[in-house]
Design an enzyme around this catalytic site. Structure first.
Site, PDB file in Angstrom:
ATOM      1  N   SER A  66       0.859  -1.195   0.000  1.00  0.00           N
ATOM      2  CA  SER A  66       0.000   0.000   0.000  1.00  0.00           C
ATOM      3  C   SER A  66       0.893   1.243   0.000  1.00  0.00           C
ATOM      4  O   SER A  66       2.052   1.173   0.396  1.00  0.00           O
ATOM      5  CB  SER A  66      -0.866   0.031   1.261  1.00  0.00           C
ATOM      6  OG  SER A  66      -0.141   0.554   2.365  1.00  0.00           O
ATOM      7  N   ASP A  67       0.342   2.368  -0.407  1.00  0.00           N
ATOM      8  CA  ASP A  67       1.074   3.613  -0.178  1.00  0.00           C
ATOM      9  C   ASP A  67       0.884   3.994   1.293  1.00  0.00           C
ATOM     10  O   ASP A  67       0.097   3.368   2.024  1.00  0.00           O
ATOM     11  CB  ASP A  67       0.619   4.728  -1.130  1.00  0.00           C
ATOM     12  CG  ASP A  67       1.706   5.784  -1.312  1.00  0.00           C
ATOM     13  OD1 ASP A  67       2.622   5.841  -0.465  1.00  0.00           O
ATOM     14  OD2 ASP A  67       1.656   6.547  -2.289  1.00  0.00           O
ATOM     15  N   TYR A  68       1.584   5.012   1.723  1.00  0.00           N
ATOM     16  CA  TYR A  68       1.679   5.418   3.129  1.00  0.00           C
ATOM     17  C   TYR A  68       0.292   5.663   3.737  1.00  0.00           C
ATOM     18  O   TYR A  68      -0.395   6.609   3.372  1.00  0.00           O
ATOM     19  CB  TYR A  68       2.493   6.707   3.188  1.00  0.00           C
ATOM     20  CG  TYR A  68       3.205   6.975   4.476  1.00  0.00           C
ATOM     21  CD1 TYR A  68       4.574   6.756   4.592  1.00  0.00           C
ATOM     22  CD2 TYR A  68       2.523   7.472   5.577  1.00  0.00           C
ATOM     23  CE1 TYR A  68       5.247   7.022   5.765  1.00  0.00           C
ATOM     24  CE2 TYR A  68       3.182   7.733   6.753  1.00  0.00           C
ATOM     25  CZ  TYR A  68       4.546   7.508   6.846  1.00  0.00           C
ATOM     26  OH  TYR A  68       5.200   7.771   8.009  1.00  0.00           O
ATOM     27  N   ALA A  94      -2.418   4.277   3.134  1.00  0.00           N
ATOM     28  CA  ALA A  94      -3.529   4.251   2.176  1.00  0.00           C
ATOM     29  C   ALA A  94      -4.640   3.297   2.630  1.00  0.00           C
ATOM     30  O   ALA A  94      -5.807   3.494   2.280  1.00  0.00           O
ATOM     31  CB  ALA A  94      -3.026   3.858   0.794  1.00  0.00           C
TER      32      ALA A  94
END
Ligand code: BGC
Length: 720
Positions: free
Chosen positions: A261-263, A265
């Site tokens: 995942s992105d930060y 997210a």
């Protein structure tokens, strides 16, 4: 032989889930008091700490070694953590931003720079990089355009694939080999109004033709990981978007790597209004194939519970853990969890003279000569130079996402010119600020005086480096503050002036363009920016970069891009400046951009002498050879990127007026002539039709050489 399946069999469910968790290194570091803060904030217990599978954003090899050692002592399974970081355009020695490197059209140069950064990063303990970033972009207001190669899908894919290979090196398991993570899947660059994290609403054919191909190219090149984007795509955030994550990525493209995942997210699914709580957010992410959760604790807190409730099975969890452990194995971490990282290695490998020489070369190759009325290159015989503007003696030119690069280690323009011309008198006047809210003209008089009293003037303008990058979007794209006014006064005082432009995005600098005799766009050039500027200004290097993202005349033209469709009511180039009623145009500004994709001048004079096609008809299994001859009608050796464009004249879906299908960069000595050959085949002519197929349609096509509205030759052929 290490048996990963057996290792997994011996792990508890909590230990397995730990492999799916990634946190910032600061959850570990420092004294007990430091630990309590980040631990509590992330809702972690002391036991969780020894189970975490990966970390990001640690400081250096010393911290990495300490954390790994401590982890291995505490983890009964002895599974090394994997250390990740964003090595975007260099680790310590910083090369130009990706938007600039795309315009070098030079994959070998990109590979060389990438290898250098892989070695530096490896010495500091980085094992995975969140690179390549290949988001397709059309709107210069978006701050993250600096991280991508621009508005051309094929070029983005080629550059992304080159980075994947170069980061891997010969053997990813050895020192210097990094695993890669392509991002941000998908269409993060299509954020509405160019505002970061904003929603994206795009039709399938636009997605398939423009936004998706570069991610796919990186997967074909063997990228190890993929990061879904923050944005909502057609109603559903990427990470929970089953069409994107399951159908396209896993089923169609067969991606078997690790998705991270992105930060935060996963946590943000709640803010998007898609999940009601962390558990539901974790459920959506996990069921759509997100393997590692970065910096939120949905998996750690709720995955076990969901397995007990039979929402997921332990076998599903095992399959994910296996993928993550396989990545660690491919990285060689079970043999050497430190992979040779040490302060001594860092000292030896980072910021060497050799690395500095490479990034200086890269900055030379990436700079784009936007305009030149003949003042450049300047003569080294000059006696007095006025160096004016907020970037005249400014170290902040390495650009956003500079990893462990330090501004103070960069060479300023003043330093670069001083070391090239030690006997010349240089008068530096800052003149004004580069920030939008700092309006101070008190140094104008001094700047004008310096300009009057000098042989040549170098005006160093632009936007601060933190005006681009993540979260840094702009609604105004002109030079911030009173820089235009400063430029006007200085140029009136001395017309032997060249502008050096520093920017992380295309700027709408119509005003500057109308008054400046020459503009050399340095982008954010990196650690050796000042030396490169001096090389280029005084003719020791010849500009050869092209812009790969269109510069608008005014911000109101955004989004603006070269590969647009024709509309039913186009206006011709000649009528561009006039309002043409009931045609597709603006009342107050023509349709033409300030500088188009593919534009970039040289000190050489390249003359395109002709283009020939081997035949006028092609079968779908055939090919056409296209030859283009270019002559260097000057006394200066230079490099030129020859760009071949295609247009499908009639098709069931409206086609772009131009599409780049091939390019070649050549070097031409003075008075030298070269002929290059391109091969055109049917797959280059395909598009995504309304039946959801990638096909070509029979009929008439044109091939052109040149760029955007400046084609030198156009020939047609038909596909039979
Ligand atoms: C960015 C990513 C980056 C991640 C880790 C996020 O804020 O969107 O591009 O890889 O942080 O640093």
């Amino acid at each position: 032989m290490l048996d990963l399946k057996k290792l997994i069999d011996g792990m508890t469910v909590e230990e397995k889930i730990g492999q799916l968790a990634q946190f910032n290194a600061n959850v570990f570091s420092g004294s007990d008091a430091d630990i309590t803060g980040p631990l509590v904030k992330n809702g972690l217990t002391g036991d969780d700490l020894y189970r975490i599978g990966s970390l990001l954003n640690f400081k250096d090899s010393k911290e990495m070694n300490e954390l790994q050692k401590r982890h291995l002592e505490g983890d009964r399974n002895k599974i090394p953590m994997v250390f990740m970081m964003d090595v975007i355009h260099g680790y310590r020695t910083i090369f130009p931003i990706p938007l600039a490197l795309g315009g070098s059209f030079d994959t070998e140069l990109l590979e060389e720079c990438t290898r250098m950064s892989a070695m530096e990063a490896s010495s500091a303990g980085v094992q995975v990089t969140f690179t390549p970033m290949v988001d397709y972009v059309r709107d210069a207001r978006w701050g993250r355009v600096m991280e991508t190669c621009g508005e051309e899908p094929m070029l983005n894919g080629i550059m992304g694939a080159a980075q994947v290979k170069a980061f891997h090196g010969e053997d990813m398991s050895k020192f210097g080999g990094l695993a890669t993570c392509v991002k941000h899947y998908a269409a993060y660059g299509g954020a509405e109004a160019g505002r970061d994290y904003n929603q994206v609403e795009l039709s399938e054919h636009i997605l398939r033709e423009f936004y998706l191909p570069a991610y796919k190219a990186c997967i074909d090149a063997g990228v190890d990981m993929l990061m879904p984007s923050f944005n909502v795509l057609n109603g559903v955030p990427a990470i929970a978007n089953s069409w994107l994550m399951k159908k396209v990525l896993r089923e169609e493209w067969g991606f078997e790597g690790v998705v991270i995942s992105d930060y935060n997210a996963v946590g943000e699914l709640i803010t998007h209004g898609i999940a009601s709580d962390k558990k539901e957010a974790a459920k959506y992410a996990f069921e759509n194939g997100c393997d590692i959760e970065m910096c939120s604790n949905g998996y750690i807190k709720h995955l076990n519970e969901m397995i007990e409730e039979n929402i997921f099975t332990e076998e599903q969890l095992d399959a994910v853990v296996l993928k993550i452990l396989e990545l660690k194995k491919r990285l060689g971490l079970f043999e050497d969890p430190y992979k040779g990282a040490s302060p001594e290695a860092e000292e030896k490998i980072c910021l060497t003279a050799e690395n500095r020489a490479l990034v200086r070369k890269a900055a030379n190759e990436c700079a784009v000569l936007l305009k030149n009325d003949g003042v450049l290159p300047f003569s080294k015989e000059c006696k007095k130079i006025a160096l004016i503007g907020p970037f005249a003696d400014n170290h902040n030119i390495i650009g956003f996402w500079s990893c462990c690069g330090k501004n103070e280690e960069s060479v300023t323009v003043k330093q670069g010119i001083q070391s090239k011309l030690p006997d010349v008198e240089i008068k530096v006047v800052k003149g004004c600020s580069n920030k939008w809210n700092e309006i101070d003209k008190s140094e104008f008089d001094e700047a004008v005086k310096a300009a009057r009293e000098s042989d040549i003037v170098i005006l160093c303008l632009g936007e601060p480096q933190n005006y681009s990058g993540e979260g840094n979007c702009r609604s105004d794209l002109d030079l911030p503050g009173v820089q235009n006014e400063l430029a006007e006064k200085v140029i009136v005082a001395n017309s032997n002036t060249a502008v050096l432009l520093f920017t992380g995005r295309p700027l709408a600098i119509s005003k500057l363009d109308s008054i400046a005799p020459a503009i050399l766009n340095m982008w954010f050039p990196g650690t050796e920016g000042g030396n490169a500027a001096a090389d280029l200004l005084f003719g020791d290097a010849n500009p050869s970069g092209k812009i790969t993202m269109t510069f608008p005349k005014s911000v109101g033209q955004c989004p603006i891009y070269y590969n647009h469709t024709n509309t039913g009511r186009p206006i011709s180039k000649q009528r561009d400046e006039m309002h043409n009623p009931y045609a597709s145009n603006y009342i107050d500004c023509g349709n033409l951009p300030l500088y188009s994709f593919g534009h970039g001048l040289s000190y050489s004079n390249f003359v395109y002498e002709g283009m020939t096609l081997s035949k006028k008809e092609m079968n779908s299994d055939g090919e056409i050879k296209v030859t283009v001859t270019v002559y260097n009608d000057s006394d200066i050796a230079g490099k030129e990127t020859i760009q071949l464009y295609m247009r499908d004249l009639v098709a069931s879906t409206a086609r772009p007026v131009q599409q780049l299908i091939a390019f070649k960069k050549i070097t031409l000595n003075p008075k030298e002539r070269k002929t290059v050959e391109f091969t055109v085949t049917e797959p280059m002519l395909r598009f995504w039709n309304s039946e959801n197929e990638f096909i070509s349609e029979k009929g008439e096509f044109t091939l052109s050489v040149g760029y955007a509205d400046n084609m030198y030759y156009t020939e047609s052929f038909s596909l039979k």
